[in-house]
Write a protein that holds these residues in place. Structure first.
Motif, mmCIF file in Angstrom:
data_model
loop_
_atom_site.group_PDB
_atom_site.id
_atom_site.type_symbol
_atom_site.label_atom_id
_atom_site.label_comp_id
_atom_site.label_asym_id
_atom_site.label_seq_id
_atom_site.Cartn_x
_atom_site.Cartn_y
_atom_site.Cartn_z
ATOM 1 N N PRO A 187 7.772 -2.326 1.116
ATOM 2 C CA PRO A 187 7.123 -2.733 -0.132
ATOM 3 C C PRO A 187 6.711 -1.529 -0.986
ATOM 4 C CG PRO A 187 6.122 -3.786 1.795
ATOM 5 C CD PRO A 187 6.960 -2.670 2.287
ATOM 6 N N LEU A 188 7.082 -1.559 -2.245
ATOM 7 C CA LEU A 188 6.645 -0.561 -3.226
ATOM 8 C C LEU A 188 5.602 -1.219 -4.110
ATOM 9 C CD1 LEU A 188 6.975 2.222 -4.590
ATOM 10 C CD2 LEU A 188 8.789 1.230 -5.998
ATOM 11 N N LEU A 189 4.423 -0.596 -4.185
ATOM 12 C CA LEU A 189 3.325 -1.149 -4.974
ATOM 13 C C LEU A 189 2.891 -0.149 -6.036
ATOM 14 C CD1 LEU A 189 2.555 -1.554 -1.611
ATOM 15 C CD2 LEU A 189 1.250 -3.374 -2.687
ATOM 16 N N VAL B 103 12.214 -3.132 -1.293
ATOM 17 C CA VAL B 103 13.370 -2.251 -1.119
ATOM 18 C C VAL B 103 13.776 -2.246 0.341
ATOM 19 C CG1 VAL B 103 14.291 0.046 -1.552
ATOM 20 C CG2 VAL B 103 12.450 -0.835 -2.989
ATOM 21 N N ARG B 104 15.074 -2.349 0.592
ATOM 22 C CA ARG B 104 15.547 -2.346 1.975
ATOM 23 C C ARG B 104 15.781 -0.904 2.432
ATOM 24 N NH1 ARG B 104 16.936 -6.136 5.278
ATOM 25 N NH2 ARG B 104 16.973 -7.709 3.633
ATOM 26 N N GLY B 105 14.927 -0.444 3.311
ATOM 27 C CA GLY B 105 15.067 0.903 3.861
ATOM 28 C C GLY B 105 14.139 1.901 3.184
ATOM 29 N N ARG B 106 13.644 2.842 3.984
ATOM 30 C CA ARG B 106 12.678 3.822 3.495
ATOM 31 C C ARG B 106 13.282 4.782 2.473
ATOM 32 N NH1 ARG B 106 7.634 5.506 5.067
ATOM 33 N NH2 ARG B 106 7.143 7.723 5.144
ATOM 34 N N LYS B 107 14.494 5.246 2.716
ATOM 35 C CA LYS B 107 15.111 6.198 1.796
ATOM 36 C C LYS B 107 15.318 5.574 0.414
ATOM 37 C CE LYS B 107 17.401 9.260 5.099
ATOM 38 N NZ LYS B 107 18.695 9.852 5.529
ATOM 39 N N LYS B 108 15.773 4.315 0.394
ATOM 40 C CA LYS B 108 15.940 3.635 -0.890
ATOM 41 C C LYS B 108 14.583 3.433 -1.565
ATOM 42 C CE LYS B 108 20.269 1.190 0.054
ATOM 43 N NZ LYS B 108 20.914 -0.155 0.187
ATOM 44 N N GLY B 109 13.560 3.157 -0.746
ATOM 45 C CA GLY B 109 12.223 2.994 -1.302
ATOM 46 C C GLY B 109 11.721 4.276 -1.942
ATOM 47 N N MET B 110 11.960 5.404 -1.303
ATOM 48 C CA MET B 110 11.550 6.690 -1.848
ATOM 49 C C MET B 110 12.284 6.983 -3.149
ATOM 50 S SD MET B 110 11.425 8.767 1.777
ATOM 51 C CE MET B 110 11.282 10.404 1.025
ATOM 52 N N LYS B 111 13.573 6.669 -3.175
ATOM 53 C CA LYS B 111 14.372 6.891 -4.387
ATOM 54 C C LYS B 111 13.856 6.039 -5.543
ATOM 55 C CE LYS B 111 19.157 6.817 -6.052
ATOM 56 N NZ LYS B 111 20.578 6.526 -5.674
ATOM 57 N N GLU B 112 13.525 4.786 -5.255
ATOM 58 C CA GLU B 112 13.018 3.893 -6.294
ATOM 59 C C GLU B 112 11.650 4.353 -6.788
ATOM 60 O OE1 GLU B 112 12.680 0.756 -8.984
ATOM 61 O OE2 GLU B 112 14.423 1.584 -7.933
ATOM 62 N N MET B 113 10.818 4.826 -5.876
ATOM 63 C CA MET B 113 9.490 5.301 -6.278
ATOM 64 C C MET B 113 9.606 6.498 -7.213
ATOM 65 S SD MET B 113 6.116 6.015 -3.947
ATOM 66 C CE MET B 113 6.940 7.086 -2.773
ATOM 67 N N VAL B 114 10.501 7.431 -6.916
ATOM 68 C CA VAL B 114 10.706 8.591 -7.792
ATOM 69 C C VAL B 114 11.215 8.137 -9.161
ATOM 70 C CG1 VAL B 114 12.130 10.648 -8.152
ATOM 71 C CG2 VAL B 114 11.052 10.250 -5.928
ATOM 72 N N ALA B 115 12.134 7.175 -9.161
ATOM 73 C CA ALA B 115 12.673 6.679 -10.437
ATOM 74 C C ALA B 115 11.580 6.053 -11.287
ATOM 75 C CB ALA B 115 13.781 5.662 -10.164
ATOM 76 N N VAL C 50 -3.997 1.659 3.715
ATOM 77 C CA VAL C 50 -2.541 1.610 3.512
ATOM 78 C C VAL C 50 -1.763 1.780 4.809
ATOM 79 C CG1 VAL C 50 -2.666 2.325 1.107
ATOM 80 C CG2 VAL C 50 -2.436 4.072 2.895
ATOM 81 N N GLY C 51 -2.370 2.443 5.807
ATOM 82 C CA GLY C 51 -1.745 2.541 7.107
ATOM 83 C C GLY C 51 -0.823 3.725 7.292
ATOM 84 N N PRO C 52 -0.422 3.973 8.552
ATOM 85 C CA PRO C 52 0.467 5.102 8.880
ATOM 86 C C PRO C 52 1.799 5.016 8.143
ATOM 87 C CG PRO C 52 -0.509 4.168 10.872
ATOM 88 C CD PRO C 52 -0.835 3.217 9.759
ATOM 89 N N GLY C 53 2.343 6.198 7.826
ATOM 90 C CA GLY C 53 3.664 6.280 7.223
ATOM 91 C C GLY C 53 3.714 6.064 5.726
ATOM 92 N N THR C 54 2.579 5.831 5.107
ATOM 93 C CA THR C 54 2.555 5.573 3.660
ATOM 94 C C THR C 54 2.866 6.833 2.865
ATOM 95 O OG1 THR C 54 0.967 3.766 3.875
ATOM 96 C CG2 THR C 54 1.083 4.851 1.733
ATOM 97 N N LEU C 55 3.589 6.648 1.772
ATOM 98 C CA LEU C 55 3.872 7.718 0.809
ATOM 99 C C LEU C 55 3.390 7.261 -0.563
ATOM 100 C CD1 LEU C 55 7.520 8.527 1.933
ATOM 101 C CD2 LEU C 55 5.530 9.994 2.301
ATOM 102 N N ALA C 56 3.012 8.210 -1.407
ATOM 103 C CA ALA C 56 2.540 7.861 -2.748
ATOM 104 C C ALA C 56 2.936 8.949 -3.743
ATOM 105 C CB ALA C 56 1.029 7.670 -2.762
ATOM 106 N N VAL C 57 3.133 8.541 -4.982
ATOM 107 C CA VAL C 57 3.445 9.478 -6.069
ATOM 108 C C VAL C 57 2.557 9.138 -7.264
ATOM 109 C CG1 VAL C 57 5.184 10.287 -7.710
ATOM 110 C CG2 VAL C 57 5.836 9.851 -5.334
#
Length: 286
Positions: free
Chosen positions: A192-194, A208-220, A271-278
């Motif tokens: 989930p991207l919030l 987003v399906r998969g962490r790498k795709k989620g990271m890419k979408e967050m940057v976009a 937010v829990g373990p493994g969370t990333l934020a921008v």
């Protein structure tokens, strides 16, 4: 006359930086496995200890800064004749802001000439930290409290906050997200991207399906409509992914500088373990 800057431990600022830049940090508290911990000072609970406990099944809770704590701090500055700018943790996510308003009003009864400006940042973590850094820079450049207040309030509607979480259980458990919204977090390999919307609410933006795709979408999402060339990346026990986000952001037009900040224990609780934020600042309001 210069002024004092105060913010919360939820801004996730490095305490050494805060001391060097005369930014006072007030700490929320965390109850973990029956014991209450501070989040500021030498004996503070670290994110590493908290996240390890959460991965082993602990369910920590957080408590806001209370009226008495604020009154003590505000009163001390009023007695010294200091003007104060307090950048508060989002009122949508905590009662901390309201406690500060009550404390200010109590102090002003005894010191009606005191100047205590409180801004509801509607932000958290690196977003709140970003605003605090900009406020300190403005003060260091000789800006008055009023000028700094105006600058920060002009940025608030344009501050962008994005979180990529492993699941939404912790946000639901802490009441920061509805159970209905959290259902998507239980789907296999869905990340989930919030984001924080214009009202300061944390809401799902994409599945987003998969962490790498989620990271890419967050940057976009974070690099659209940029007004400032600095971005902030925050992470919960995944420094490698944070570094990867930094490199991806620097490859984008309009980003020249990326600061990496570990998520502090208060935000990590929710937010829990493994969370990333921008966090970025856009040209137009959200």
């Amino acid at each position: 006359m210069t002024f004092k800057i105060i913010t919360d431990s939820t801004a996730d600022l490095d305490e050494n930086w805060a001391k060097e830049n005369d930014v006072e940090l007030l700490g929320l508290t965390i109850t973990l496995d029956g014991k209450t911990y501070e989040t500021v000072g030498e004996n503070r609970l670290t994110s590493d200890v908290l996240l390890d406990s959460m991965q082993n099944g602990s369910k920590p809770t957080t408590s806001q800064i209370n009226v008495g704590q604020f009154e003590e701090v505000f009163r001390a500055h009023a007695q010294e004749g200091h003007e104060v700018l307090y950048l508060a943790f989002s009122s949508v996510l905590s009662g901390t802001y309201q406690s500060s308003i009550m404390a200010r009003d109590m102090v002003l009864e005894d010191y009606p000439e005191a100047k205590i400006v409180i801004i509801d940042t509607l932000a958290a973590a690196g977003g709140e930290g970003y605003l605090s850094i900009l406020a300190a820079e403005a003060r260091n450049q000789g800006k008055t409290l009023e000028e700094t207040q105006s600058m920060i309030e002009g940025i608030l509607p344009r501050l962008r906050t994005y979180f990529l979480v492993n699941d939404l259980y912790h946000l639901m458990r802490g009441g920061r997200l509805s159970k209905g919204s959290a259902i998507i977090g239980s789907l296999v390999n869905i990340k989930p991207l919030l984001w924080l919307d214009a009202s300061g609410k944390l809401v799902p933006l994409a599945k987003v399906r998969g962490r790498k795709k989620g990271m890419k979408e967050m940057v976009a999402q974070a690099t659209q409509d940029l007004a400032h060339s600095t971005a902030i990346v925050a992470y919960a026990n995944d420094a490698e992914a944070a570094q990867s986000l930094k490199e991806d952001l620097l490859a984008r037009d309009g980003i020249d500088n990326v600061l990496i900040m570990p998520l502090g224990p208060v935000i990590s609780t929710h937010v829990g373990p493994g969370t990333l934020a921008v966090f970025t600042i856009g040209e137009n309001a959200r």
